[in-house]
Design an enzyme around this catalytic site. Structure first.
Site, short mmCIF file in Angstrom:
data_model
loop_
_atom_site.label_atom_id
_atom_site.label_comp_id
_atom_site.label_asym_id
_atom_site.label_seq_id
_atom_site.Cartn_x
_atom_site.Cartn_y
_atom_site.Cartn_z
CD GLU A 61 0.30 0.17 5.01
OE1 GLU A 61 0.05 -0.56 6.01
OE2 GLU A 61 0.87 1.28 5.08
CG LEU B 214 -4.12 4.54 0.21
CD1 LEU B 214 -3.68 5.55 1.28
CD2 LEU B 214 -5.43 5.03 -0.43
CD GLU C 197 -7.88 4.69 -8.54
OE1 GLU C 197 -8.36 5.62 -7.89
OE2 GLU C 197 -6.83 4.76 -9.19
CB CYS D 240 -5.22 11.46 -4.92
SG CYS D 240 -4.09 12.48 -3.97
CD GLN E 168 -37.22 -12.16 -31.70
OE1 GLN E 168 -37.42 -13.00 -30.84
NE2 GLN E 168 -38.20 -11.49 -32.27
C1 LIG Z 1 -3.95 -4.35 -10.64
C2 LIG Z 1 -4.11 -3.52 -9.43
C3 LIG Z 1 -3.51 -2.27 -9.36
C4 LIG Z 1 -3.60 -1.50 -8.21
N1 LIG Z 1 -2.96 -0.28 -8.13
C5 LIG Z 1 -2.91 0.38 -6.95
C6 LIG Z 1 -2.10 1.56 -6.80
O1 LIG Z 1 -1.50 2.04 -7.76
N2 LIG Z 1 -2.00 2.13 -5.57
C7 LIG Z 1 -2.65 1.64 -4.48
O2 LIG Z 1 -2.50 2.20 -3.40
N3 LIG Z 1 -3.44 0.53 -4.59
C8 LIG Z 1 -3.58 -0.11 -5.79
N4 LIG Z 1 -4.35 -1.24 -5.91
C9 LIG Z 1 -4.99 -1.78 -4.71
C10 LIG Z 1 -6.51 -1.69 -4.70
O3 LIG Z 1 -6.90 -0.36 -4.51
C11 LIG Z 1 -7.01 -2.66 -3.62
O4 LIG Z 1 -6.84 -3.98 -4.14
C12 LIG Z 1 -8.46 -2.41 -3.25
O5 LIG Z 1 -8.60 -1.20 -2.56
C13 LIG Z 1 -9.05 -3.54 -2.40
O6 LIG Z 1 -8.20 -3.88 -1.35
P1 LIG Z 1 -7.82 -5.41 -1.10
O7 LIG Z 1 -7.35 -6.00 -2.38
O8 LIG Z 1 -6.91 -5.47 0.06
O9 LIG Z 1 -9.19 -6.11 -0.74
P2 LIG Z 1 -9.93 -6.14 0.67
O10 LIG Z 1 -10.04 -4.78 1.24
O11 LIG Z 1 -9.30 -7.20 1.50
O12 LIG Z 1 -11.38 -6.61 0.25
C14 LIG Z 1 -11.70 -7.97 -0.04
C15 LIG Z 1 -13.22 -8.04 -0.28
O13 LIG Z 1 -13.89 -7.63 0.91
C16 LIG Z 1 -14.81 -6.60 0.60
N5 LIG Z 1 -14.90 -5.68 1.74
C17 LIG Z 1 -13.89 -5.00 2.35
N6 LIG Z 1 -14.37 -4.25 3.35
C18 LIG Z 1 -15.71 -4.45 3.37
C19 LIG Z 1 -16.78 -3.95 4.16
N7 LIG Z 1 -16.59 -3.04 5.12
N8 LIG Z 1 -18.04 -4.40 3.93
C20 LIG Z 1 -18.27 -5.30 2.94
N9 LIG Z 1 -17.32 -5.80 2.15
C21 LIG Z 1 -16.05 -5.39 2.36
C22 LIG Z 1 -14.25 -5.91 -0.62
O14 LIG Z 1 -15.27 -5.24 -1.34
C23 LIG Z 1 -13.68 -7.10 -1.39
O15 LIG Z 1 -14.71 -7.71 -2.13
C24 LIG Z 1 -4.32 -1.99 -7.09
C25 LIG Z 1 -4.97 -3.24 -7.18
C26 LIG Z 1 -4.87 -3.99 -8.34
C27 LIG Z 1 -5.55 -5.33 -8.39
#
Ligand SMILES: Cc1cc2nc3c(=O)[nH]c(=O)nc-3n(C[C@H](O)[C@H](O)[C@H](O)COP(=O)(O)OP(=O)(O)OC[C@H]3O[C@@H](n4cnc5c(N)ncnc54)[C@H](O)[C@@H]3O)c2cc1C
Length: 391
Positions: A140, A138, A371, A246, A287
């Site tokens: 990118e 999912l 997630e 999912c 403590q």
């Molecule tokens: C080890 C690992 C395994 C993974 N496995 C999978 C997988 O199997 N399949 C898959 O599809 N993905 C997977 N992921 C991806 C994961 O779901 C994403 O990393 C996650 O959704 C966050 O996206 P990003 O890293 O691009 O962060 P970003 O979306 O760029 O976010 C960066 C920061 O900005 C904050 N932020 C973003 N939008 C907002 C908003 N509107 N308001 C306030 N704060 C915001 C976020 O909370 C975060 O702190 C995996 C990630 C890791 C690290």
């Protein structure tokens, strides 16, 4: 690594709320983790390798598709059993739980819910037995918290679809046999496609240099004009709600899994505090250490009750996505805080691989991000209670 002496905390007699089947499933998983995971996990994490030798055992205990009906190879269990399996596996390691979660909730679930009968028969039994491993694409490079902005796309070429784009941070991708890929059609509507290893133009480079989830393989999915057969499109649900459905299931599993990591940290710290003497007495008699340990068991107990209640709501088909978000967010934060406190109880020993705590702590940095990040889950609760989307 020290021998696995884990004793599960159950301060509020939660066992009384479980059926005999729940306890049997939970105990079988606990035994599997003690026997197969604990002895090898530290080395796997140090080497940053997913221990593939665990796949058959995970399948045997029903960790792949616990709640998928038996006619498709699943274990046919309820949601509490599914949660308990995730709890016990993550007690061993979040990376191993991630593999089981992805396989069950992000690969088998969409095929079961959104796939054709042919797709179910072709893939589900092999996924349940571990003969096939799947991954879920999912996220990118430019679309993490906002997956609806995805640019991965497919075009209808008459007898096949042509898929282009890239996914990042994909658990299991480097060795997965199939990928559930979310991509937009020419009208911009999101669909799920089953992409199989070996299709021309499909590659899965591994992501290295992680300090977290080191025993889980993470990688990219790259689609360069991949011809996907039309029968590999899952027809029964489209739009962002399909992948989010999912994620509900996977996030529910994480809400339980995080409890497992927290229980392991607490149990390790409690045992250490009783044995380690400073100033002529066990540090458990001090403590400041009691405050840490007492707060840990309080938070674990609250998280256990929350997960159990959420499981009963899911069994009744009543749990909302927002309720699941709250439990995922609360329980992962609870676990990461406990890991940090437990590490301090062990003093210098806490930073070594002799004990599991530092590994759990580093793993949980991924669990609190994937997630749906900690922030995003808070915004989901915010939307639910105020009616205003603040994303
Ligand atoms: C080890 C690992 C395994 C993974 N496995 C999978 C997988 O199997 N399949 C898959 O599809 N993905 C997977 N992921 C991806 C994961 O779901 C994403 O990393 C996650 O959704 C966050 O996206 P990003 O890293 O691009 O962060 P970003 O979306 O760029 O976010 C960066 C920061 O900005 C904050 N932020 C973003 N939008 C907002 C908003 N509107 N308001 C306030 N704060 C915001 C976020 O909370 C975060 O702190 C995996 C990630 C890791 C690290």
């Amino acid at each position: 690594m020290k021998p696995d002496l884990f004793q599960a905390p159950d301060y509020y007699n939660l066992d009384d709320l479980l059926s005999d089947e729940h306890k049997m499933v939970r105990d079988a998983t606990r035994e599997f983790v003690k026997r197969e995971v604990s002895p090898i996990i530290e080395e796997a994490a140090q080497k940053a390798e997913f221990p593939k030798q665990l796949i058959n055992g995970l399948a045997e205990i029903g960790a792949f598709g616990p709640y998928i009906p038996e006619e498709y190879g699943g274990a046919g269990l309820d949601q509490i059993s599914y949660g308990l399996i995730m709890q016990e596996i993550e007690r061993g390691d979040s990376g191993i739980r991630s593999t089981a979660s992805v396989q069950s909730s992000l690969v088998m679930y969409p095929i079961f819910k959104y796939g054709t009968e042919e797709q179910k028969k072709k893939f589900l039994p092999k996924l349940a037995s571990g003969e096939m491993i799947g991954c879920f694409g999912l996220t990118e490079p430019d679309h993490g918290s906002n997956p609806g902005g995805m640019t991965t796309n497919f075009k209808d070429k008459g007898d096949h679809y042509l898929l282009n784009g890239a996914k990042m941070w994909i658990s299991n991708s480097p060795f997965a046999d199939i990928a559930i890929v979310w991509a937009k059609n020419e009208e911009g509507r999101i669909h799920g496609l089953i992409v199989e290893r070996g299709m021309e133009g499909f590659s899965t480079p591994e992501t290295h240099n992680k300090w977290s989830l080191r025993a889980s393989a993470t990688g990219e999915l790259i689609f360069d004009n991949v011809k996907v057969p039309k029968e590999n499109l899952m027809p029964n649900k489209t739009g962002l709600g399909a992948p989010l459905g999912c994620l509900d299931s996977a996030r529910y599993g994480i809400a339980w899994g995080a409890i497992g990591a927290a229980m392991d940290c607490y149990d390790t710290a409690l045992r250490y505090a009783k044995e380690r003497e400073q100033f002529g007495v066990p540090i458990a008699a001090k403590q400041l250490q009691q405050k840490k340990l007492a707060e840990m068991i309080t938070e674990i107990t609250k998280a256990q009750l929350m997960a159990w209640r959420l499981g009963t709501l899911r069994n009744e088909g009543k749990a909302t996505s927002a309720q699941i978000s709250m439990a995922k967010r609360n329980n992962v934060e609870m676990a990461i805080k406990i890991a940090r406190e437990a590490r301090q109880v062990l003093g210098g020993m806490g930073i070594t691989g002799e004990y599991s705590i530092m590994r759990h702590m580093m793993n949980l940095e991924s669990v609190i991000t994937y997630e749906g990040t900690h922030d995003i889950h808070l915004l989901i609760t915010g939307l639910d209670i105020t009616g205003h989307a603040a994303f």
